[in-house]
Design a protein around this motif. Sequence first.
Motif, PDB file in Angstrom:
ATOM      1  N   LYS A   1     -22.343  42.890 -59.666  1.00 50.92           N
ATOM      2  CA  LYS A   1     -22.612  41.652 -58.925  1.00 50.92           C
ATOM      3  C   LYS A   1     -23.145  41.900 -57.518  1.00 50.92           C
ATOM      4  CE  LYS A   1     -19.517  38.502 -61.362  1.00 50.92           C
ATOM      5  NZ  LYS A   1     -18.247  37.748 -61.332  1.00 50.92           N
ATOM      6  N   SER A   2     -22.873  43.074 -56.973  1.00 51.65           N
ATOM      7  CA  SER A   2     -23.290  43.400 -55.598  1.00 51.65           C
ATOM      8  C   SER A   2     -23.093  42.224 -54.646  1.00 51.65           C
ATOM      9  CB  SER A   2     -24.756  43.838 -55.582  1.00 51.65           C
ATOM     10  OG  SER A   2     -25.100  44.312 -54.294  1.00 51.65           O
ATOM     11  N   PRO A   3     -21.838  41.832 -54.411  1.00 48.45           N
ATOM     12  CA  PRO A   3     -21.585  40.623 -53.612  1.00 48.45           C
ATOM     13  C   PRO A   3     -22.019  40.773 -52.158  1.00 48.45           C
ATOM     14  CG  PRO A   3     -19.556  41.866 -53.895  1.00 48.45           C
ATOM     15  CD  PRO A   3     -20.590  42.511 -54.797  1.00 48.45           C
ATOM     16  N   LEU A   4     -22.473  39.670 -51.601  1.00 53.47           N
ATOM     17  CA  LEU A   4     -22.805  39.639 -50.181  1.00 53.47           C
ATOM     18  C   LEU A   4     -21.505  39.518 -49.390  1.00 53.47           C
ATOM     19  CD1 LEU A   4     -25.164  39.446 -48.085  1.00 53.47           C
ATOM     20  CD2 LEU A   4     -24.938  36.969 -48.252  1.00 53.47           C
TER      21      LEU A   4
ATOM     22  N   GLY B   1     -21.831  49.700 -53.343  1.00 49.95           N
ATOM     23  CA  GLY B   1     -22.606  48.834 -54.215  1.00 49.95           C
ATOM     24  C   GLY B   1     -22.646  47.372 -53.804  1.00 49.95           C
TER      25      GLY B   1
ATOM     26  N   SER C   1     -23.446  44.260 -50.751  1.00 46.06           N
ATOM     27  CA  SER C   1     -24.560  43.923 -49.866  1.00 46.06           C
ATOM     28  C   SER C   1     -23.985  43.382 -48.559  1.00 46.06           C
ATOM     29  CB  SER C   1     -25.436  42.874 -50.563  1.00 46.06           C
ATOM     30  OG  SER C   1     -26.538  42.524 -49.759  1.00 46.06           O
ATOM     31  N   PRO C   2     -24.084  44.149 -47.461  1.00 47.43           N
ATOM     32  CA  PRO C   2     -23.476  43.708 -46.208  1.00 47.43           C
ATOM     33  C   PRO C   2     -24.384  42.808 -45.387  1.00 47.43           C
ATOM     34  CG  PRO C   2     -24.361  45.902 -45.940  1.00 47.43           C
ATOM     35  CD  PRO C   2     -24.706  45.474 -47.343  1.00 47.43           C
TER      36      PRO C   2
ATOM     37  N   ILE D   1     -23.273  31.435 -47.988  1.00 48.30           N
ATOM     38  CA  ILE D   1     -24.003  32.205 -49.007  1.00 48.30           C
ATOM     39  C   ILE D   1     -23.308  33.526 -49.350  1.00 48.30           C
ATOM     40  CG2 ILE D   1     -26.273  31.192 -48.509  1.00 48.30           C
ATOM     41  CD1 ILE D   1     -26.954  33.823 -46.960  1.00 48.30           C
TER      42      ILE D   1
END
Lengths: 263, 263, 263
Positions: free
Chosen positions: A15-18, A39, A41-42, A57
């Motif tokens: 999912k590579s969450p933000l 893995g 997303s920062p 978001i």
Amino acid sequence: MNFKIASNLTELRAKSPLVQNITNFVVMNYTANALLAIGASPVMAHAAEEVEDMVSIAGALVVNIGTLSPQWVEGMKKAMLAARKLNKPIVLDPVGAGATPYRNSVLSELLTSAPPTLIRGNGSEILALAGANVQTKGVDSTTNSTDSLQAAKLLSEQFGCVVSVSGATDVIVSGDKVAYVQNGVSLMTRVTGMGCSASAIAGAFCAIQPDVFQAAVSAAVTMGVCGEKAFEKAQSPGSFQIAFLDALAEITAEELELLAVVK
Amino acid sequence: MNFKIASNLTELRAKSPLVQNITNFVVMNYTANALLAIGASPVMAHAAEEVEDMVSIAGALVVNIGTLSPQWVEGMKKAMLAARKLNKPIVLDPVGAGATPYRNSVLSELLTSAPPTLIRGNGSEILALAGANVQTKGVDSTTNSTDSLQAAKLLSEQFGCVVSVSGATDVIVSGDKVAYVQNGVSLMTRVTGMGCSASAIAGAFCAIQPDVFQAAVSAAVTMGVCGEKAFEKAQSPGSFQIAFLDALAEITAEELELLAVVK
Amino acid sequence: MNFKIASNLTELRAKSPLVQNITNFVVMNYTANALLAIGASPVMAHAAEEVEDMVSIAGALVVNIGTLSPQWVEGMKKAMLAARKLNKPIVLDPVGAGATPYRNSVLSELLTSAPPTLIRGNGSEILALAGANVQTKGVDSTTNSTDSLQAAKLLSEQFGCVVSVSGATDVIVSGDKVAYVQNGVSLMTRVTGMGCSASAIAGAFCAIQPDVFQAAVSAAVTMGVCGEKAFEKAQSPGSFQIAFLDALAEITAEELELLAVVK
């Protein structure tokens, strides 16, 4: 207990969450790289003018008071309130709790206005946060994480959140439940931002795993196991911090589960 | 087309231009080191009280809105206006364009008050900047750079500037001219500050090469080729970011020209 | 002269002093890691709301104006005044002195309101600070440290402090006494934050050694010798900065004394 460590990591990577971070100047680069390596997303944004939109978001919010000032606190509060409203997980890292009255009052304000989902700190910070008469030595811990079990339980009840205490043994408390994570190496205390990265990575796990206790344990295991793997390659702090980022990227879900030492 | 890649790098190293950066907290250290490694001289100053003076002694100005706030925007505006007045090149990096309304309004303000010489961003950011209805995922791109060719052309015409879009293929647009740079490795997206370093290094090239199209292509090639060289040594993100800085320092002008894949 | 270099390092590591830093955004991470690597305990706090409290628990204060702004200057002043009152050592790093009028006026204000115990800068900065008509090129030095001997003597007398000038040869001045440290490698000028780390480490030595001249020489030797050791392992700037942190942690007190080149 089954903490679904392997499947949590697999899902995080899928999912590579933000993860929205309001964190301190010292560790921004390192925590962003840690999140990318594992893995996730920062994103780092702190201005009151945009934090609510960024939270909307993001999959999770991480607030770290390491280098706080009034303007940043305003952004933290707005972001935490927005996250509560949107039912998004909040990780609070009370860096240096107990070191100054200002830090204590800001923490008290943040905790009461928008209680976090997870508090992650070292032993001294958790004791200070629970009101114990403890003098933190700056931002480094002067107590064992296990000494702070009672404080962690108190905070967990008071704010209805999970509390994760880092140390030679990590202690994770969720109401009556307690897990002990025995992964990690002592060299981790000689690299700045390891605790802050633990909080950021906990945010990434919270973004994909609604069971916060599970997410917190998975994050603590990830940090500890990757610390052990990095130590195999590098025994001095400069090269260790780099090897640690490599380990976050290289670790497989199966390996993580296999090497986890959780009781 | 001849982009003078080798001679541009040779001149950059001979002149070691001072590059004034108003950039984000996450990447300040890494971009300063990238500028030093390639042979430029970085300075980071953001206060409205001194940015005009700093611009006056610099060879180029790089503005990056990664962690913006009103006070910093004030410094950015003053610096950009001073650079325009003094006819010094400005590189604008619209980090996270499209992620929040605040970012969009600040970008609109900066672009209209003091149009930059070069806009460098990823595909999502360039699309957002051109007014496309795109939702950026924080600061990471969700589109291909080639998809954004039309957006880049639009921006280039509207602001009379060069536009450089980073991606698997970098697309550099100057009015009717388009160059495609196919150097680079995907691991670069797993290290924070790679895009920001691309902007900073573009600033260094702009400081010594008045042909902005040439400077932008030279910068994109430098990033890509050094990424490839770093990847030969390191396949994980921690050690890769270090190997990348080494590559910036080690690359020769001849090697850069030889390995460039530009169409 | 005997500078007690070995015993100073031994004591630094035994006491692990808390060093309070108000420093610039570019180098915060690196200097915190440098302090941890050598064996000290760093804390970074800048808000006027808490700097006095943080100084009261710290062993030394390091103020570095690299990325200054009015709000930060307020914190710097409060912290320096508190340190003076509590008789705690202050290291001032006048980054970019001479580059802009704003920097010069802030430095003048800081120096007169709360004179530091030690001023550490490069040759250009020390010349600028002493009122010489010198134009700094951003934050990098354009003069030799030895050229600035007279300027250093002037500052030492004027403010009753020790002055340490970094360069190919480091010059340390305390009234009539002058020491020359000839350790170090030129690659150190290609890594950002080396000078700032020198100031931070000087703060750590000042926290355990009341003879400031001795502390300043010990710090300069530590930087130089660790630079030499790092250079044996890494000849490019990325890997060099990591090897340097490793060297800070690995160097023994005996080795440091043995490799010191002080006149």
